[in-house]
Design a protein around this motif. Structure first.
Motif, short mmCIF file in Angstrom:
data_model
loop_
_atom_site.label_atom_id
_atom_site.label_comp_id
_atom_site.label_asym_id
_atom_site.label_seq_id
_atom_site.Cartn_x
_atom_site.Cartn_y
_atom_site.Cartn_z
N ASP A 150 0.73 -1.21 0.06
CA ASP A 150 0.12 0.05 -0.05
C ASP A 150 0.78 1.27 0.04
N GLY A 151 0.38 2.34 -0.47
CA GLY A 151 1.01 3.47 -0.39
C GLY A 151 0.27 4.15 0.56
N ARG A 181 -4.43 7.93 -6.07
CA ARG A 181 -3.93 7.06 -4.94
C ARG A 181 -2.64 6.39 -5.51
N ASP A 182 -1.69 5.91 -4.57
CA ASP A 182 -0.52 5.36 -5.08
C ASP A 182 -0.22 3.97 -4.31
N VAL A 183 0.54 3.04 -5.09
CA VAL A 183 1.15 1.86 -4.24
C VAL A 183 2.43 2.03 -4.48
N VAL A 184 3.30 1.25 -3.75
CA VAL A 184 4.61 1.25 -3.77
C VAL A 184 5.15 -0.03 -4.43
N MET A 336 -1.74 12.66 0.12
CA MET A 336 -0.77 11.90 -0.69
C MET A 336 -0.03 13.15 -1.31
N SER A 371 12.82 1.33 -4.94
CA SER A 371 11.27 1.33 -4.78
C SER A 371 10.58 2.32 -5.92
N ARG A 373 6.93 4.49 -6.97
CA ARG A 373 5.23 4.96 -6.26
C ARG A 373 4.78 4.77 -7.61
N LEU A 375 1.16 5.87 -9.40
CA LEU A 375 0.05 6.37 -9.09
C LEU A 375 -1.20 6.31 -10.17
#
Ligand SMILES: C=C(O[C@H]1C=CC=C(C(=O)O)[C@@H]1O)C(=O)O
Length: 414
Positions: A150-151, A181-184, A336, A371, A373, A375
């Protein structure tokens, strides 16, 4: 001190080159950082950095364009006259508090109208050699195994934010707000933007693939392309699954959402342009992962491509309507940092001609590459449904996640 104080004098040399597969070239191993723009029409790939312009605060694109025009006007250019060199890449924040930058690469490979060019750019007085073109047969290594976490928000949190936003829209606080939204993605070995760009360009050949300063993606949305005063913009808003074109064309909610995005472009361009041509009805744009409502806008505009991009940003496709209220709501509830997601990204030549896409379907690669991100967002209307909006962001993240070897739900796919 003015923005234009102490700008460099560039020395630029242009020579014809042999056309090659630009996707192999962008993925090729090199020690110099890569920036790239790959489309079915134009390709610009750059290595190293001769100069960099950083701009912070309001009006970034217009100010950066002014500095670039001053640099381009004093450049000493030699060699073939087939390209309006020098050239630069750029990427700007969604909000003005994220600094934007123009990057002037040392070595460029360009493909325009199927003719290839190599351009060497350096600052007068600096004697460091331009990096040679990499050997396109030697691709960089991938990042090994990857996993998604999850971001800023879990799925549950995001659904709650969506529900709250829809209630605010129903209460009349704004007509449309684009929420993201974001995830990593965490990687075993460094993610190279050129490697990701190559995978995106192969999988999404009809999009504009970009890798600029660690921001990498394949966008279907053109904010501003200007060629000798001919302006082209592709407005997207309204989304369904890749096989749901008919339902999308018939969706009243998506058509209203699209109309707001087109109106925002009309409002921004009217004071800037002549012969503004906006179609009455949107078309359907089908991509491998989603279908969009799409409108192609054309006009005559005597401005640089980056000035046009600055005048248009942020459209209602990435912010909402009214713009100020939507931006305020995003700042309050998204929790965010958008960074350069949904900002202008592209390239420009010495005459100001160039292409600036909206940085969608993208990832921001961390400095050590371990990593990324990822989006994505969507336009929220008073009659939006939270679960569908969440699913839409998943579909929009798919291109970058798949390029990084992660499946739709975050599992590794190799
Ligand atoms: C905000 C995004 O998409 C925009 C562009 C096309 C369709 C959109 C929509 O239907 O919501 C968005 O306006 C994104 O991809 O992150």
């Amino acid at each position: 001190m003015s923005d234009q104080a102490s700008l460099p004098r560039l020395r630029v040399h242009v020579r014809p080159a042999t056309p090659c597969d630009p996707i192999d070239l962008v993925a090729a191993h090199t020690c110099a950082p890569v920036n790239a723009w790959i489309s079915e029409g134009d390709v610009v790939i750059g290595w190293g950095q001769a100069w960099r312009i950083e701009v912070a605060g309001a009006d970034q694109c217009r100010r950066a364009s002014g500095m670039w025009q001053a640099i381009a006007a004093r450049a000493r250019v030699s060699g073939e006259a087939g390209v309006a060199a020098p050239l630069c890449f750029g990427s700007f924040g969604f909000f003005p508090d994220t600094p934007g930058a123009l990057i002037v690469p040392r070595t460029l490979y360009c493909l325009f109208d199927q003719r290839a060019w190599v351009i060497e750019q350096s600052v007068e007085g600096s004697d460091a050699a331009c990096p040679p073109l990499p050997d396109e047969r030697g691709a960089v290594e991938g990042p090994g195994s990857t996993r998604v976490r999850d971001g800023a928000h879990s799925r549950t949190d995001y659904l709650a934010i969506l529900t709250d936003l829809i209630a605010r829209l129903r209460a009349g606080e704004a007509r449309k707000v684009v929420l993201a939204r974001d995830v990593v993605v965490e990687a075993e070995a460094p993610v190279r933007p050129g490697w990701v760009a190559a995978r995106l360009a192969r999988a999404y050949p009809t999009c504009w693939t970009y890798a600029v300063d660690g921001l990498v993606g394949a966008t279907p949305e053109m904010l501003a392309e200007v060629r000798d005063a001919h302006l082209y913009t592709r407005v997207l808003a309204g989304t369904a699954g890749a096989d749901d074109a008919e339902a999308l064309a018939a969706s009243a909610k998506d058509r209203r959402e699209h109309a707001l995005a087109v109106d925002s472009v009309r409002r921004a361009l009217t004071p800037l342009c002549e012969h503004l041509d906006i179609p009455e009805e949107p078309e359907i744009l089908t991509l491998p992962n989603v279908t969009h409502l799409s409108s192609t806008v054309r006009a005559i505009a005597r401005v640089t491509s980056l000035q046009a991009a600055g005048a248009l940003h942020p459209t209602a496709a990435v912010c909402g309507t009214p713009t100020a209220e939507a931006a305020e709501i995003i700042a309050q509830i998204e929790e965010m940092d958008r960074g350069r997601y949904a900002g202008p990204v592209g390239w420009m030549d010495s005459r100001g001609n160039g292409q600036w896409g909206i940085a969608l379907r993208c990832g921001i690669v961390s400095e050590n590459g371990l990593s990324v991100r990822v989006l994505a967002g969507g336009g929220i209307m008073p009659d939006s449904e939270p679960e569908r909006e969440f699913a839409e962001t998943q579909a929009k993240m798919l291109p970058v996640l798949a390029a990084l070897g992660c499946g739709e739900n975050g599992q590794q796919t190799g």
